[in-house]
Design an enzyme around this catalytic site. Structure first.
Site, short mmCIF file in Angstrom:
data_model
loop_
_atom_site.label_atom_id
_atom_site.label_comp_id
_atom_site.label_asym_id
_atom_site.label_seq_id
_atom_site.Cartn_x
_atom_site.Cartn_y
_atom_site.Cartn_z
N HIS A 22 -3.42 5.08 1.09
CA HIS A 22 -3.78 3.69 0.87
C HIS A 22 -3.43 2.84 2.08
O HIS A 22 -2.67 3.24 2.96
CB HIS A 22 -3.05 3.14 -0.36
CG HIS A 22 -1.57 3.01 -0.19
ND1 HIS A 22 -0.74 4.11 -0.12
CD2 HIS A 22 -0.76 1.93 -0.06
CE1 HIS A 22 0.51 3.71 0.04
NE2 HIS A 22 0.52 2.39 0.09
N ASP A 27 -1.79 -1.02 2.49
CA ASP A 27 -1.05 -1.92 1.62
C ASP A 27 -1.86 -3.15 1.22
O ASP A 27 -2.36 -3.89 2.07
CB ASP A 27 0.25 -2.37 2.31
CG ASP A 27 1.30 -1.28 2.34
OD1 ASP A 27 1.29 -0.42 1.45
OD2 ASP A 27 2.13 -1.29 3.28
N HIS A 69 -1.29 5.22 4.81
CA HIS A 69 -0.10 6.06 4.66
C HIS A 69 0.00 6.64 3.25
O HIS A 69 -0.67 6.18 2.32
CB HIS A 69 1.17 5.29 5.02
CG HIS A 69 1.45 4.10 4.16
ND1 HIS A 69 0.76 2.92 4.28
CD2 HIS A 69 2.36 3.91 3.16
CE1 HIS A 69 1.22 2.04 3.41
NE2 HIS A 69 2.19 2.62 2.70
N ARG A 93 11.66 -3.15 1.64
CA ARG A 93 10.41 -3.30 2.37
C ARG A 93 10.08 -4.77 2.55
O ARG A 93 10.25 -5.58 1.63
CB ARG A 93 9.28 -2.60 1.59
CG ARG A 93 7.92 -2.71 2.24
CD ARG A 93 6.88 -2.00 1.39
NE ARG A 93 5.80 -2.90 1.04
CZ ARG A 93 4.67 -2.52 0.45
NH1 ARG A 93 4.50 -1.25 0.13
NH2 ARG A 93 3.74 -3.40 0.16
#
Length: 285
Positions: free
Chosen positions: A102, A104, A252, A267
């Site tokens: 995907h 993000d 990723h 994150r």
């Protein structure tokens, strides 16, 4: 490229580099930051090694050097600091974040520029993250296919991804409306001027203007093409490593091969712009 202040070591000829000789707990000088940014644009994902634990404020401060911060539309965050998305997978988890190829939050009208993740707790083995260059995926298509794809846009949706996803972490999304957007299948990177494919298995649901069977066939081809190993780098984490990736030209996949062990970190995501396809002769400002 020669660097004066940081040590940059390519991971593969296509994508990724390890960065050493910089402490991200400290405020980087303009000279050092300029080299970090240059390496980021060149290698698409940077792996900062030999780091110490960054406080939320330190992580946020570094990310803000690249722009305003993006708030995730669904995920749980650190109490009092919505900029920090808490990544946490353990024995009782229903899902693992990123356990599929995907980009993000590509469902946003202005998807994130980049994502910075530091992992504080790792399984004894496993939990690697794979990264794939969408520059390379684009460059390896035939000219007729490139010309065709350059005329198309695709729908990116998130209802099927996010609805109820975090209920085991006390997220009630009963009245929440999740984003969707229409983006070009081929996008121009606003800083490098390079073209990249911009579809992914997680969020891309349909190609605008095509019949359902046509859309599915073309998306299936693109997904398989994108996921070829020759476009990839695989990162094996060590405690407090930091990965910083460019969502505008990269996908990723975070491997969930470590159950029932635990993986945890923080994150931060940086705001981006609306994806666009520039004419071939247009150069970035």
């Amino acid at each position: 490229m020669a660097y004066r202040y940081i040590d940059v070591r390519s991971v593969t000829p296509t994508v990724g580099a390890e960065v050493r000789g910089v402490d991200l707990r400290e405020t980087l000088s303009d000279e050092v930051f300029k080299e970090v940014r240059s390496a980021f644009l060149r290698h698409q994902v940077l792996f900062f090694k030999n780091q110490e634990w960054l406080s939320p404020d330190q992580q946020i401060a570094f990310a803000r050097r690249f722009g305003g911060l993006h708030l995730h539309p669904a995920a749980p965050h650190l109490e009092g600091q919505p900029e920090i998305f808490v990544i946490h997978t353990h024995k009782g988890s229903r899902i693992a974040n990123g356990d599929a190829w995907h980009t993000d939050v590509s469902c946003d009208k202005e998807p994130p520029l980049g994502t910075m993740l530091q992992l504080h707790k790792l399984p004894s083995v496993g939990g690697d993250t794979l990264f794939a260059s969408m520059y390379a995926a684009w460059d390896n298509l035939s000219e007729p296919m490139q010309a065709f794809l350059s005329t198309l846009s695709a729908r990116h949706e998130s209802e099927h991804v996010y609805r109820g996803r975090y209920r085991d972490r006390n997220v009630d999304d009963t009245d929440r409306v999740y984003p969707e957007a229409l983006h070009p299948i081929v996008c121009t990177h606003p800083e490098t001027g390079r073209r990249a494919l911009y579809v992914n298995r997680a969020f891309t649901t349909h190609i605008e203007g095509l019949e359902a069977a046509e859309s599915k066939a073309l998306l299936d081809f693109l997904f398989e093409h994108i996921e070829q190993p020759k476009f990839q780098a695989r990162f094996k984490w060590e405690i407090n490593d930091i990965a910083f990736w460019d969502n505008r030209c990269l996908q990723h996949y975070a491997m969930w091969d470590y159950w029932p062990e635990e993986r945890k970190g923080h994150r931060v995501t940086i705001q981006g712009d609306c994806p666009y396809l520039a004419p071939p002769t247009e150069a970035p400002e």
